[in-house]
Design a protein around this motif. Structure first.
Motif, PDB file in Angstrom:
ATOM      1  N   CYS A 147       0.840  -1.198   0.000  1.00 54.02           N
ATOM      2  CA  CYS A 147       0.000   0.000   0.000  1.00 54.02           C
ATOM      3  C   CYS A 147       0.880   1.255   0.000  1.00 54.02           C
ATOM      4  CB  CYS A 147      -0.901  -0.032   1.235  1.00 54.02           C
ATOM      5  SG  CYS A 147      -2.258   1.121   1.191  1.00 54.02           S
ATOM      6  N   LYS A 148       1.899   1.226   0.844  1.00 48.73           N
ATOM      7  CA  LYS A 148       2.798   2.379   0.925  1.00 48.73           C
ATOM      8  C   LYS A 148       3.605   2.510  -0.369  1.00 48.73           C
ATOM      9  CE  LYS A 148       6.219   4.785   3.620  1.00 48.73           C
ATOM     10  NZ  LYS A 148       6.654   5.338   2.336  1.00 48.73           N
ATOM     11  N   TRP A 149       4.056   1.366  -0.912  1.00 46.82           N
ATOM     12  CA  TRP A 149       4.854   1.392  -2.136  1.00 46.82           C
ATOM     13  C   TRP A 149       4.022   1.968  -3.294  1.00 46.82           C
ATOM     14  CZ3 TRP A 149       4.603  -0.890  -7.021  1.00 46.82           C
ATOM     15  CH2 TRP A 149       5.775  -0.797  -7.789  1.00 46.82           C
ATOM     16  N   ILE A 150       2.799   1.519  -3.424  1.00 46.65           N
ATOM     17  CA  ILE A 150       1.950   2.032  -4.517  1.00 46.65           C
ATOM     18  C   ILE A 150       1.751   3.542  -4.369  1.00 46.65           C
ATOM     19  CG2 ILE A 150      -0.394   1.987  -5.486  1.00 46.65           C
ATOM     20  CD1 ILE A 150      -0.494  -1.008  -4.899  1.00 46.65           C
ATOM     21  N   SER A 151       1.494   3.960  -3.133  1.00 48.76           N
ATOM     22  CA  SER A 151       1.299   5.385  -2.898  1.00 48.76           C
ATOM     23  C   SER A 151       2.554   6.182  -3.265  1.00 48.76           C
ATOM     24  CB  SER A 151       0.933   5.599  -1.429  1.00 48.76           C
ATOM     25  OG  SER A 151       1.096   6.924  -1.079  1.00 48.76           O
ATOM     26  N   ASP A 152       3.732   5.666  -2.882  1.00 52.00           N
ATOM     27  CA  ASP A 152       5.000   6.350  -3.197  1.00 52.00           C
ATOM     28  C   ASP A 152       5.215   6.452  -4.700  1.00 52.00           C
ATOM     29  OD1 ASP A 152       5.532   6.627  -0.534  1.00 52.00           O
ATOM     30  OD2 ASP A 152       6.987   4.987  -0.408  1.00 52.00           O
ATOM     31  N   VAL A 153       4.969   5.341  -5.416  1.00 50.95           N
ATOM     32  CA  VAL A 153       5.233   5.346  -6.868  1.00 50.95           C
ATOM     33  C   VAL A 153       4.185   6.196  -7.601  1.00 50.95           C
ATOM     34  CG1 VAL A 153       5.556   3.909  -8.920  1.00 50.95           C
ATOM     35  CG2 VAL A 153       6.363   3.101  -6.706  1.00 50.95           C
ATOM     36  N   LEU A 154       2.943   6.141  -7.120  1.00 46.09           N
ATOM     37  CA  LEU A 154       1.916   7.005  -7.732  1.00 46.09           C
ATOM     38  C   LEU A 154       2.371   8.457  -7.681  1.00 46.09           C
ATOM     39  CD1 LEU A 154      -1.568   5.728  -6.397  1.00 46.09           C
ATOM     40  CD2 LEU A 154      -0.780   5.704  -8.773  1.00 46.09           C
ATOM     41  N   MET A 155       2.895   8.847  -6.541  1.00 43.73           N
ATOM     42  CA  MET A 155       3.328  10.237  -6.367  1.00 43.73           C
ATOM     43  C   MET A 155       4.558  10.524  -7.227  1.00 43.73           C
ATOM     44  SD  MET A 155       2.700  12.945  -4.212  1.00 43.73           S
ATOM     45  CE  MET A 155       2.929  13.094  -2.439  1.00 43.73           C
ATOM     46  N   GLU A 156       5.602   9.727  -7.042  1.00 46.71           N
ATOM     47  CA  GLU A 156       6.900  10.045  -7.656  1.00 46.71           C
ATOM     48  C   GLU A 156       6.870   9.884  -9.174  1.00 46.71           C
ATOM     49  OE1 GLU A 156       9.801  11.957  -7.339  1.00 46.71           O
ATOM     50  OE2 GLU A 156       9.201  11.497  -5.290  1.00 46.71           O
ATOM     51  N   SER A 157       6.242   8.817  -9.679  1.00 45.24           N
ATOM     52  CA  SER A 157       6.313   8.532 -11.117  1.00 45.24           C
ATOM     53  C   SER A 157       5.089   9.009 -11.898  1.00 45.24           C
ATOM     54  CB  SER A 157       6.457   7.029 -11.357  1.00 45.24           C
ATOM     55  OG  SER A 157       7.528   6.529 -10.608  1.00 45.24           O
ATOM     56  N   SER A 178     -11.088  15.772 -13.732  1.00 45.34           N
ATOM     57  CA  SER A 178     -11.574  15.649 -15.122  1.00 45.34           C
ATOM     58  C   SER A 178     -11.590  14.176 -15.543  1.00 45.34           C
ATOM     59  CB  SER A 178     -10.652  16.430 -16.055  1.00 45.34           C
ATOM     60  OG  SER A 178      -9.382  15.803 -16.060  1.00 45.34           O
ATOM     61  N   ASP A 179     -12.204  13.929 -16.694  1.00 46.48           N
ATOM     62  CA  ASP A 179     -12.195  12.572 -17.244  1.00 46.48           C
ATOM     63  C   ASP A 179     -10.749  12.107 -17.467  1.00 46.48           C
ATOM     64  OD1 ASP A 179     -14.886  12.738 -17.145  1.00 46.48           O
ATOM     65  OD2 ASP A 179     -15.224  12.817 -19.304  1.00 46.48           O
ATOM     66  N   ALA A 180      -9.892  13.042 -17.921  1.00 46.85           N
ATOM     67  CA  ALA A 180      -8.483  12.692 -18.149  1.00 46.85           C
ATOM     68  C   ALA A 180      -7.794  12.313 -16.836  1.00 46.85           C
ATOM     69  CB  ALA A 180      -7.759  13.857 -18.822  1.00 46.85           C
ATOM     70  N   ASP A 181      -8.128  13.033 -15.764  1.00 37.48           N
ATOM     71  CA  ASP A 181      -7.561  12.706 -14.441  1.00 37.48           C
ATOM     72  C   ASP A 181      -7.960  11.292 -14.032  1.00 37.48           C
ATOM     73  OD1 ASP A 181      -6.427  15.236 -13.990  1.00 37.48           O
ATOM     74  OD2 ASP A 181      -8.258  16.010 -13.072  1.00 37.48           O
ATOM     75  N   ILE A 182      -9.233  10.950 -14.282  1.00 39.98           N
ATOM     76  CA  ILE A 182      -9.746   9.644 -13.862  1.00 39.98           C
ATOM     77  C   ILE A 182      -9.045   8.535 -14.645  1.00 39.98           C
ATOM     78  CG2 ILE A 182     -11.822   8.182 -13.777  1.00 39.98           C
ATOM     79  CD1 ILE A 182     -13.451  10.821 -13.411  1.00 39.98           C
ATOM     80  N   LYS A 183      -8.889   8.769 -15.955  1.00 39.67           N
ATOM     81  CA  LYS A 183      -8.234   7.769 -16.814  1.00 39.67           C
ATOM     82  C   LYS A 183      -6.782   7.572 -16.351  1.00 39.67           C
ATOM     83  CE  LYS A 183      -7.810   6.783 -21.658  1.00 39.67           C
ATOM     84  NZ  LYS A 183      -7.292   7.425 -22.847  1.00 39.67           N
ATOM     85  N   HIS A 184      -6.140   8.674 -16.051  1.00 39.88           N
ATOM     86  CA  HIS A 184      -4.747   8.656 -15.597  1.00 39.88           C
ATOM     87  C   HIS A 184      -4.619   7.861 -14.294  1.00 39.88           C
ATOM     88  CE1 HIS A 184      -1.137  11.143 -13.966  1.00 39.88           C
ATOM     89  NE2 HIS A 184      -0.703  10.088 -14.591  1.00 39.88           N
ATOM     90  N   LEU A 185      -5.516   8.124 -13.356  1.00 40.43           N
ATOM     91  CA  LEU A 185      -5.483   7.430 -12.054  1.00 40.43           C
ATOM     92  C   LEU A 185      -5.694   5.924 -12.237  1.00 40.43           C
ATOM     93  CD1 LEU A 185      -5.672   7.475  -8.842  1.00 40.43           C
ATOM     94  CD2 LEU A 185      -8.150   7.590  -9.189  1.00 40.43           C
ATOM     95  N   ALA A 186      -6.730   5.555 -12.977  1.00 36.74           N
ATOM     96  CA  ALA A 186      -7.058   4.128 -13.114  1.00 36.74           C
ATOM     97  C   ALA A 186      -5.940   3.402 -13.866  1.00 36.74           C
ATOM     98  CB  ALA A 186      -8.398   3.967 -13.830  1.00 36.74           C
ATOM     99  N   GLY A 187      -5.374   4.044 -14.900  1.00 37.26           N
ATOM    100  CA  GLY A 187      -4.287   3.434 -15.684  1.00 37.26           C
ATOM    101  C   GLY A 187      -3.052   3.210 -14.817  1.00 37.26           C
ATOM    102  N   ALA A 188      -2.703   4.236 -14.015  1.00 36.46           N
ATOM    103  CA  ALA A 188      -1.514   4.124 -13.159  1.00 36.46           C
ATOM    104  C   ALA A 188      -1.716   3.033 -12.113  1.00 36.46           C
ATOM    105  CB  ALA A 188      -1.242   5.471 -12.480  1.00 36.46           C
ATOM    106  N   LEU A 189      -2.911   2.991 -11.524  1.00 30.89           N
ATOM    107  CA  LEU A 189      -3.182   1.947 -10.518  1.00 30.89           C
ATOM    108  C   LEU A 189      -3.082   0.568 -11.148  1.00 30.89           C
ATOM    109  CD1 LEU A 189      -6.167   3.367  -8.424  1.00 30.89           C
ATOM    110  CD2 LEU A 189      -3.956   2.587  -7.535  1.00 30.89           C
TER     111      LEU A 189
END
Ligand code: PMP
Length: 405
Positions: free
Chosen positions: A341-351, A380-391
């Motif tokens: 959980c922490k690793w995903i959060s770190d990489v979401l932020m940094e990368s 925005s829709d783009a933000d949502i796509k970006h979030l889901a793709g990164a996850l």
């Protein structure tokens, strides 16, 4: 005693257990929410999109609110200048309390410096000063309620989360003549589930108990005027006290209770957490009142917000990212492992420039570690796509199980 060594030792324990809290250093962009600048420890900066703010409707950036605050500063300066009863009650506080009483259909309201303080002070005072009061507290109540009840030293029973039958069972064990109070929340912040308010009030009525409802995660968000879940369900008059915050959907800071004139006057007169502390800056009261007034009249923010929440859930589903089903706006993405959980959060932020704080034990039980995603109408829709793709990418890298559609 070597105090420094003691502190270091305790902090080391938190690190070892993976429970050490990291505080991301960000600057929200006025007018540009959910964008923010993140300041790294080395002095460099990064543009990020915030996905874990409790400014659920972006009212903290709304010009209606910020202009009201600027105007109030120009009229009466920065601070309140005193505690409420020694020169600190400014007309903006009085207007805000009128606005809040009206929002919840109550006779009166009382503001505090935060939602935390309002629970702590109001519960501590009511439970501490009503002789023999027994408080029945939901098992998942917020720390501020637990601390307030504990501080009062009253008798306390903990009923199973959102379980009116368990509440009835416990209440039936106690002296029928003892005064009683049932304390619970409407929207629970970590699972986003919603209390069966009517059923809990039915049980409270059977035993002549007063009811105390924390609507911190619901005010501004639900009900035709943003009065919360109790307003939406037509139940406001069944609650003795409705408590809320000015710091989440209303976008500013401060907390409050609403109730009868006598109850509010009682808390005002006996709660040390109300009496012996400097009043909120008048500009905060002005900003909060502007926010409340706007959200009483406008459905737009609530509607857009619900749309964004539904879109986020659909985007997560399309990638098989497991998230807890609930009837609210809180989207808990379940990781189930503290270090991942922490690793995903770190990489979401940094990368990926995506900021979602990991939620680990003790805030949630072990193996239910999660990313608590809070969509806003500004994503925005783009933000949502970006979030889901990164996850989705990180889900594969962590070899985490996908949800089956
Ligand atoms: N009650 C609940 C259920 C909360 O989640 C919180 C804060 N997250 C509070 C009270 C405290 O509110 P505030 O942030 O205004 O202090």
């Amino acid at each position: 005693m070597d105090f420094e060594a003691f502190f270091e030792d305790k902090l080391g324990g938190l690190h070892k257990a993976g429970n050490y809290r990291v505080f991301a250093d960000i600057e929200r962009h006025a007018g540009g929410f959910p964008r923010a600048t993140r300041y790294r420890a080395d002095g460099s900066t990064q543009d990020v999109t915030v996905w874990c703010s409790n400014d659920y409707l972006g009212m903290g950036q709304n010009p209606l609110v910020t202009n009201a605050m600027k105007e109030a500063i120009d009229r009466c300066g920065a601070g309140a200048g005193g505690t409420r009863n020694i020169s600190g009650t400014n007309h903006y506080h009085v207007l805000l309390e009128e606005e809040l009483a009206d929002l919840h259909g109550k006779e009166d309201a009382l503001i505090f410096t935060s939602g935390y303080v309002s629970n702590w002070a109001a519960l501590g005072t009511l439970a501490g000063k009503i002789p023999g009061l027994i408080v029945y507290s939901d098992a998942l109540n917020h720390a501020s309620m637990i601390e307030g009840i504990r501080h009062s030293r009253c008798e306390k029973r903990v009923f199973k989360h959102n379980d009116p039958e368990d509440l009835r069972r416990l209440m039936a064990l106690d002296d029928p003549a003892a005064p009683k109070m049932v304390a619970f929340e409407s929207v629970y912040s970590m699972d986003g589930d919603v209390a069966p308010i009517a059923a809990l009030c039915d049980v409270a009525d059977e035993f002549g108990a007063m009811t105390y409802l924390d609507e911190v995660h619901a005010v501004g968000m639900y009900g035709p005027r943003g009065g919360g879940i109790a307003e939406r369900e037509g139940l406001m008059d069944r609650l003795t006290v409705i408590e809320g915050t000015l710091g989440k959907a209303f976008g500013v800071m401060g907390g409050y209770i609403t109730g009868s004139r006598a109850l509010c006057d009682f808390v005002r007169s006996f709660a040390s957490g109300f009496i012996f502390t400097t009043a909120l800056p008048p500009a905060l009261a002005a900003g909060a009142a502007a926010s409340i007034r706007h959200l009483k009249a406008s459905q737009l923010e609530r509607r857009r917000h619900q749309d964004t929440v539904a879109k986020v859930r659909r985007a997560l589903d399309s990638h098989g990212i497991p998230h807890m089903e609930n009837p609210s706006h809180i989207v808990p993405v379940m990781v189930g492992n503290a270090s991942k959980c922490k690793w995903i959060s770190d990489v979401l932020m940094e990368s990926h420039g995506i900021y979602v704080q990991p939620i680990n034990y003790p805030t949630v039980p072990v193996k239910t570690e999660r990313l608590r995603i809070t969509p806003t109408p500004m994503h925005s829709d783009a933000d949502i796509k970006h979030l889901a793709g990164a996850l989705s990418e990180l889900w594969s890298q962590c070899a985490l199980a996908r949800a089956v559609a």
